[in-house]
Design an enzyme around this catalytic site. Structure first.
Site, PDB file in Angstrom:
ATOM      1  N   GLU A 106       0.689  -1.191   0.022  1.00  0.00           N
ATOM      2  CA  GLU A 106      -0.134  -0.102  -0.015  1.00  0.00           C
ATOM      3  C   GLU A 106       0.743   1.088   0.099  1.00  0.00           C
ATOM      4  O   GLU A 106       0.510   2.265  -0.582  1.00  0.00           O
ATOM      5  CB  GLU A 106      -0.946  -0.039   1.302  1.00  0.00           C
ATOM      6  N   HIS A 254       5.262  -9.802  17.426  1.00  0.00           N
ATOM      7  CA  HIS A 254       5.705 -11.064  18.104  1.00  0.00           C
ATOM      8  C   HIS A 254       7.323 -11.169  17.498  1.00  0.00           C
ATOM      9  O   HIS A 254       8.061 -11.534  18.324  1.00  0.00           O
ATOM     10  CB  HIS A 254       5.022 -12.323  17.650  1.00  0.00           C
ATOM     11  N   LYS A 295      10.525 -11.560  27.311  1.00  0.00           N
ATOM     12  CA  LYS A 295      10.815 -11.078  26.207  1.00  0.00           C
ATOM     13  C   LYS A 295      10.682  -9.630  26.577  1.00  0.00           C
ATOM     14  O   LYS A 295      11.156  -8.683  25.395  1.00  0.00           O
ATOM     15  CB  LYS A 295       9.608 -11.505  25.179  1.00  0.00           C
TER      16      LYS A 295
END
Length: 324
Positions: A106, A254, A295
């Site tokens: 896009e 993620h 994380k």
């Protein structure tokens, strides 16, 4: 039962004195600036308070010279947030971008042909007959994709001329170098040496056209993703501190938190998300869940937050106050 006994149930009372701030919003006395308004978000409550936390954490990322990862889904580029993201890259505020294939698709289209404001409540079958694709209340005529296919076919010839197997980061960089639009995220990233990682490069029209190109032009071409994953991990381990700004979720979010796991977690994390935590998906997982995985690091001072809101409403406010 007398009134006194029932009153204990209705109004139990409390002897505890809370030491936290009073809930208070902006009173609009006198002149008001955006900074004045956003300063009162801290004590407004609900998601306003989370946005105030996000602004504070983002400022600390910069003050401590953290490597800033910006992750986003393609709907961000579909909307007018494309220009906001391009500004962040142009002005040196982010170091790494992780996104989806639709963002690349896009961004390229918008360099030549705009998306148009539409409506949510549309006759879908009639739109199909007219060759109009709907993204929420944004309309995208199909001629955009006809133009894109021609543009990419010319690009593929050059891109695969000397190397048949390339990485998504090379794809994004070299594609950006062909563009001539100052509001293009790809162009700004190429001009300012900001890598754009796209782990699922085939998951949009780019993938469709790569398929047709390989079938019709050169069966030996391919996209290799492990080199990019290795770079994300190893570059992250070299960073003294890292900060994550995840706009939306899915694979980009993620990839950022997973690759930061290798360095013991990111020091800072700001999520802007409408994902629902209750289904257990990564998209709805809040930053404190990432702490359990290692994380995102846990700190005595607030170093992560999640703003549960639609990004077009809050991202420009975060960017305006934290970066400009």
């Amino acid at each position: 039962m007398d009134d006194d006994s029932t009153r204990d149930h209705v109004v139990p009372g409390s002897d505890e004195t809370l030491e936290t701030a009073d809930i208070r919003g902006h009173d609009f006395r006198g002149e008001t600036t955006l900074s004045d308004l956003l300063a009162t978000y801290e004590t407004t409550g609900f998601q306003a308070t989370h946005l105030a936390e996000a602004i504070d954490i983002t400022k600390r990322m910069q003050d401590e010279d953290a490597t800033i990862y910006l992750t986003l889904t393609s709907n961000i580029i579909s909307s007018g947030l494309r220009e906001v993201i391009a500004a962040l890259v142009r002005d040196g505020h982010v170091d790494v971008i992780i996104t989806t294939s639709g963002s690349l698709t896009e961004d390229v289209i918008k360099t030549a042909k705009p998306f148009k404001l539409g409506e949510w409540d549309a006759d879908e079958a009639a739109l199909r007959e007219r060759g109009i694709n709907r993204l929420g209340n944004i309309f995208v005529p199909s001629d955009r994709y006809v133009w894109l296919e021609e543009y990419l076919y010319d690009f593929f010839d050059e891109f695969f001329a000397e190397e048949k197997v390339r990485t998504p980061t090379a794809f994004a960089r070299e594609l950006g170098e062909t563009l001539d639009d100052e509001d293009s995220v790809l162009k700004q990233a190429a001009d300012n040496d900001v890598p754009i990682y796209c782990p699922a490069l085939t998951d949009a029209e780019v993938g469709n056209f790569l398929y047709y190109y390989s079938r019709g032009q050169d069966a030996d071409v391919g996209i290799e993703i492990l080199d990019d994953y290795t770079s994300l991990i190893e570059d992250g381990m070299l960073a003294e501190k890292t900060g994550l700004i995840a706009v939306g979720a899915g694979v980009p979010k993620h990839h950022a938190i997973m690759t930061n796991l290798f360095r013991g977690g990111a020091e800072y994390a700001v999520y802007i998300s409408t994902g629902m935590e209750g289904d257990g998906s990564l998209s709805g997982a809040p930053p404190n869940e990432a702490v359990s995985w290692g994380k995102v690091k846990d700190d005595t001072e607030t170093n992560f937050t999640q703003v549960e809101a639609e990004a077009t409403l809050v991202l420009p406010l975060l960017v305006a106050e934290a970066f400009y």
